[in-house]
Design an enzyme around this catalytic site. Structure first.
Site, short mmCIF file in Angstrom:
data_model
loop_
_atom_site.label_atom_id
_atom_site.label_comp_id
_atom_site.label_asym_id
_atom_site.label_seq_id
_atom_site.Cartn_x
_atom_site.Cartn_y
_atom_site.Cartn_z
N ASP A 99 0.75 -1.17 0.05
CA ASP A 99 -0.01 -0.19 -0.06
C ASP A 99 1.09 1.24 0.03
O ASP A 99 0.30 2.29 0.40
CB ASP A 99 -0.92 -0.20 1.33
CG ASP A 99 0.03 -0.07 2.66
OD1 ASP A 99 1.27 -0.05 2.40
OD2 ASP A 99 -0.74 -0.20 3.67
N GLU A 121 -0.22 -8.99 -1.21
CA GLU A 121 -0.91 -8.51 -0.01
C GLU A 121 -2.12 -7.56 -0.48
O GLU A 121 -2.19 -6.23 0.05
CB GLU A 121 -0.05 -7.56 0.79
CG GLU A 121 -0.39 -7.30 2.57
CD GLU A 121 0.42 -6.61 3.30
OE1 GLU A 121 1.19 -7.17 3.99
OE2 GLU A 121 0.30 -5.44 3.16
N GLU A 135 -2.27 5.18 2.48
CA GLU A 135 -2.01 3.75 2.12
C GLU A 135 -3.48 3.20 1.75
O GLU A 135 -3.42 2.22 1.04
CB GLU A 135 -1.44 2.90 3.47
CG GLU A 135 -0.17 3.21 3.52
CD GLU A 135 0.22 4.51 4.16
OE1 GLU A 135 -0.95 5.31 4.96
OE2 GLU A 135 1.43 4.89 4.62
N HIS A 212 4.91 5.63 13.34
CA HIS A 212 5.54 6.70 12.24
C HIS A 212 4.72 6.84 11.13
O HIS A 212 4.73 7.67 10.57
CB HIS A 212 6.65 5.65 11.41
CG HIS A 212 6.00 4.63 10.45
ND1 HIS A 212 5.29 4.83 9.30
CD2 HIS A 212 5.61 3.33 10.76
CE1 HIS A 212 4.86 3.56 8.84
NE2 HIS A 212 5.15 2.85 9.62
N ARG A 214 1.98 8.68 8.77
CA ARG A 214 1.38 10.08 8.39
C ARG A 214 0.19 10.52 9.48
O ARG A 214 0.24 11.72 9.61
CB ARG A 214 1.27 10.16 7.11
CG ARG A 214 2.54 10.49 6.23
CD ARG A 214 2.17 10.77 4.68
NE ARG A 214 3.16 11.25 4.00
CZ ARG A 214 4.24 10.62 3.35
NH1 ARG A 214 4.64 9.34 3.83
NH2 ARG A 214 5.24 11.19 2.73
N HIS A 245 12.02 5.76 13.54
CA HIS A 245 11.93 5.80 11.95
C HIS A 245 12.70 7.13 11.55
O HIS A 245 12.86 8.12 12.38
CB HIS A 245 10.46 6.07 11.48
CG HIS A 245 10.06 5.95 10.06
ND1 HIS A 245 10.71 6.75 9.22
CD2 HIS A 245 9.51 4.90 9.47
CE1 HIS A 245 10.18 6.37 7.73
NE2 HIS A 245 9.30 5.47 8.06
C1 UD1 Z 1 6.39 5.10 3.97
C2 UD1 Z 1 4.93 4.65 3.38
C3 UD1 Z 1 4.20 3.97 4.37
C4 UD1 Z 1 4.98 2.82 5.17
C5 UD1 Z 1 6.28 3.31 5.59
C6 UD1 Z 1 7.17 2.29 6.33
C7 UD1 Z 1 3.92 5.96 1.67
C8 UD1 Z 1 2.99 7.24 1.49
N1 UD1 Z 1 4.24 5.79 2.76
O1 UD1 Z 1 6.18 5.85 4.87
O2 UD1 Z 1 2.87 3.39 3.93
O3 UD1 Z 1 4.31 2.41 6.12
O4 UD1 Z 1 6.88 3.81 4.63
O5 UD1 Z 1 8.07 2.71 7.06
O6 UD1 Z 1 4.27 5.13 0.88
N2 UD1 Z 1 13.76 8.84 5.48
C9 UD1 Z 1 15.26 8.42 5.55
N3 UD1 Z 1 15.68 7.31 5.42
C10 UD1 Z 1 15.23 6.00 5.16
C11 UD1 Z 1 13.67 6.16 4.95
C12 UD1 Z 1 12.97 7.31 5.38
O7 UD1 Z 1 15.84 9.38 5.63
O8 UD1 Z 1 15.68 4.96 4.99
C13 UD1 Z 1 13.27 9.80 5.74
C14 UD1 Z 1 13.20 10.83 4.52
O9 UD1 Z 1 13.47 12.16 4.93
C15 UD1 Z 1 11.84 10.62 4.06
C16 UD1 Z 1 11.09 10.42 5.17
O10 UD1 Z 1 11.77 9.74 6.00
O11 UD1 Z 1 11.40 11.60 3.14
C17 UD1 Z 1 9.50 10.02 4.87
O12 UD1 Z 1 9.73 8.83 4.22
P1 UD1 Z 1 8.25 8.25 3.10
O13 UD1 Z 1 8.62 6.99 2.49
O14 UD1 Z 1 7.84 9.32 2.36
O15 UD1 Z 1 7.42 8.07 4.22
P2 UD1 Z 1 7.44 6.82 5.52
O16 UD1 Z 1 6.52 7.58 6.66
O17 UD1 Z 1 8.47 6.40 5.60
N1 UDP Z 2 11.33 -3.18 11.40
C1 UDP Z 2 12.65 -3.25 11.24
N2 UDP Z 2 13.44 -2.39 12.18
C2 UDP Z 2 12.92 -1.60 12.90
C3 UDP Z 2 11.67 -1.40 12.87
C4 UDP Z 2 10.77 -2.16 12.25
O1 UDP Z 2 13.26 -4.24 10.64
O2 UDP Z 2 13.74 -0.79 13.44
C5 UDP Z 2 10.71 -4.10 10.55
C6 UDP Z 2 9.35 -4.75 11.40
O3 UDP Z 2 9.84 -5.86 11.78
C7 UDP Z 2 8.47 -4.77 10.17
C8 UDP Z 2 8.70 -3.82 9.11
O4 UDP Z 2 9.89 -3.31 9.62
O5 UDP Z 2 8.54 -6.27 9.46
C9 UDP Z 2 7.56 -2.85 9.48
O6 UDP Z 2 7.76 -1.70 8.81
P1 UDP Z 2 7.34 -0.38 8.99
O7 UDP Z 2 6.97 -0.28 10.71
O8 UDP Z 2 8.40 0.70 8.69
O9 UDP Z 2 6.02 0.15 8.07
P2 UDP Z 2 4.65 -0.78 8.15
O10 UDP Z 2 4.69 -2.13 8.41
O11 UDP Z 2 4.05 0.18 9.14
O12 UDP Z 2 4.10 -0.51 6.76
#
Ligand code: UD1
Ligand code: UDP
Length: 373
Positions: A99, A121, A135, A212, A214, A245
Site C-alpha cells: 500500500d 498483500e 495507504e 511513524h 503520517r 523511524h
Molecule cells: C512510507 C510509506 C508507508 C510505510 C512506511 C514504512 C508511503 C506514502 N508511505 O512512509 O506506507 O508504512 O514507509 O516505513 O508510501 N527517511 C530516511 N531514510 C530512510 C527512510 C526514510 O531518511 O531510509 C526519511 C526521509 O526524509 C523521507 C521521510 O523519511 O523523506 C519519509 O519517508 P516516506 O517514504 O515518504 O514516508 P514514510 O513515513 O517512511
Molecule cells: N522493522 C525493522 N526495524 C525496525 C523497525 C521495524 O526491521 O527498527 C521491521 C518490522 O519488523 C516489520 C517492518 O519493519 O517487518 C515494518 O515496517 P514499518 O513499520 O516501517 O512499516 P509498516 O509495516 O507500518 O508499513
C-alpha cells in the site's frame, strides 16, 4: 518449447522489501522465470538494511528518496523512473506489494505500459480513505489496476469480491511476512549493538515501540509519546525500546517528548534480524506499524495498536492484538492492564498465526507459473 516468464518486481520501502524478499529469492531459483528487481528507493538506509540481509542485488535502483519528500514527489519520480525500466525489461508481469506510494505508482506505470500486475498483500481495507493515509487509497487503487490478487486472508479475499474483482483472479496465499519471519527467526543472533547493551532484559519488562504513520503525526503522536512517558514513570521495572523511524518529523517529535527520560531508549532503526530478536525478548509491543501487527502475534507477543482503526482485524479477533486508539489516557490504561493483570496478559500472549504458514511466496510463484503466459 515453453516460453520463459519475465517477472519485474518493484518495491521501495522497508516493509515492502521485507515482505518481497522471500518471493524475490524464490523467483531467482525458478528455471522458467527471468526475474528482475527494481527498487525505487523511496526509502534509502532502511531499504538497504533489508537488501543486505536477504542478499538482494537490484537490477535497477531509481534512488528517488529526498528528505521530507511529498507524496506528489514520490509518485512523479517513480512514474518517470519506471518508464525507462519497464521499456527496457518488457516484462510479462510486474509484481508490487501492499500500500505504499511506490506500490500505487508502480502499478500505474505497469498499466500505462500495458503490462499485467500482480498485487501481493491484496484486499486489506479500513474503508476510510484517510486512515491509513494515503495507504488505504494506494491499496484500493492498486487493487483496481491489478490482474492477479494475492490475498493473505479469507477476509481480504471477500473484500475484493465485494468490490467486484473477479473471484478467479483472487488467490488466497497467506502473507509473505510470515515467510520472512520464519526464515529470520531461525537464524542465530546475539545482540551486539551498543544501542541495546544497557538494557536490562533480565530484571525489567521491555516494551518495544514503533510509531511513524503520517496520519498520526502531530497531535496523535504527541498523545502517544506522552502516554509512553506516563507508563515508564509509573512502572519502575519497564524499559521502553523505540527504534525511531528516520522520517525527520518523527525524529523531532520523539526527541522533543521522550529524549533524556530514564528507561526510554530512542535508538536507530534496527536491522530485521535484531528487531525480530528484540520482539521475542519484549513483554509487550506498542505500535502503529502494519507489519508488526502481523509478526508479533506469531511470536506470542501482545500488541497495542496506536491507531484509530486497522485494516488487519484478524489478530484482534484472535485475541493477541488490541486497538488502543490515539488518546493518552486510553493507551496508558490499556498498557497498565497488561502490566498489572497477569491473567489478562496471558490471555493475549498466545502464539496465533492468522496471517500465514510461511509458504505464501511459493504459492505465489506457482500461480505466476500457471497463469502468466
Ligand atoms: C512510507 C510509506 C508507508 C510505510 C512506511 C514504512 C508511503 C506514502 N508511505 O512512509 O506506507 O508504512 O514507509 O516505513 O508510501 N527517511 C530516511 N531514510 C530512510 C527512510 C526514510 O531518511 O531510509 C526519511 C526521509 O526524509 C523521507 C521521510 O523519511 O523523506 C519519509 O519517508 P516516506 O517514504 O515518504 O514516508 P514514510 O513515513 O517512511
Ligand atoms: N522493522 C525493522 N526495524 C525496525 C523497525 C521495524 O526491521 O527498527 C521491521 C518490522 O519488523 C516489520 C517492518 O519493519 O517487518 C515494518 O515496517 P514499518 O513499520 O516501517 O512499516 P509498516 O509495516 O507500518 O508499513
Amino acid at each position: 518449447m515453453k516460453k520463459r516468464i519475465k517477472v519485474l518486481t518493484i518495491f521501495g520501502t522497508r516493509p515492502e522489501a521485507i515482505k518481497m524478499a522471500p518471493l524475490v529469492n524464490g523467483l531467482k531459483q525458478e528455471e522458467d522465470i527471468d526475474s528482475y528487481v527494481c527498487v525505487t528507493a523511496q526509502h534509502r538506509e532502511m531499504l538497504d538494511q533489508v537488501l543486505q540481509l536477504f542478499n538482494i542485488q537490484p537490477d535497477f535502483d531509481l534512488d528517488i528518496m529526498k528528505e521530507n519528500q511529498t507524496l506528489t514527489q514520490i509518485t512523479s519520480r517513480v512514474l518517470v523512473g519506471l518508464d525507462e525500466v519497464i521499456s527496457k525489461v518488457s516484462p510479462d508481469i510486474i509484481l508490487v506489494h501492499g500500500d505504499t506510494t511506490t506500490t500505487f505508482a508502480g502499478s500505474l506505470a505497469a498499466f500505462y505500459h500495458n503490462v499485467k500486475v500482480g498485487h501481493v498483500e491484496a484486499g486489506l481495507r479500513t474503508y476510510n480513505k484517510f486512515s491509513p493515509f494515503p495507504e488505504e487509497m494506494n491499496r484500493t487503487l492498486t487493487g483496481h489496476i491489478a490482474d492477479f490478487h494475492f490475498a493473505p486472508t479469507e477476509r481480504n479475499k471477500q473484500n475484493l469480491i465485494k468490490e467486484g474483482i473477479a473471484e478467479e483472479k483472487i488467490f488466497l496465499t497467506g502473507n509473505t511476512v510470515i515467510d520472512a519471519l520464519m526464515d529470520t527467526s531461525k537464524k542465530e543472533y546475539e545482540f551486539s549493538c551498543t544501542q541495546l547493551d544497557e538494557i536490562d532484559f533480565i530484571n525489567n519488562r521491555i516494551i518495544m515501540v514503533t510509531c511513524h504513520r503520517r496520519e498520526n503525526l502531530g497531535e496523535y503522536m504527541n498523545n502517544i509519546f506522552l502516554a509512553l512517558k506516563d507508563i515508564v514513570l509509573r512502572y519502575k521495572d519497564v524499559e521502553i525500546v523505540f527504534p525511531v523511524h528516520l522520517n525527520p518529523k518523527v525524529q523531532k517529535h520523539a526527541d522533543e517528548l521522550l529524549k533524556g527520560i530514564g528507561r526510554v531508549h530512542l535508538i536507530k532503526p534496527l536491522e530485521y534480524l535484531p528487531i525480530v530478536k528484540l520482539m521475542s525478548k519484549s513483554y509487550l509491543i506498542i505500535t502503529d506499524s502494519g507489519g508488526l501487527q502481523e509478526e508479533a502475534p506469531s511470536l506470542g507477543k501482545p500488541v497495542l495498536v496506536v491507531r484509530k482503526e486497522t485494516e488487519r482485524p484478524e489478530a484482534i479477533e484472535a485475541g493477541t492484538v488490541k486497538l488502543a486508539g490515539v488518546e493518552r489516557e486510553n493507551i496508558v490504561r490499556m498498557a497498565s492492564e497488561l502490566l498489572d493483570d497477569k491473567d489478562k496478559y496471558d490471555a493475549m500472549a498466545q502464539a496465533v498465526n492468522p496471517y500465514g504458514d510461511g509458504k505464501a511466496s511459493q504459492r505465489i510463484i506457482e500461480i505466476i507459473k500457471a497463469q502468466v503466459y
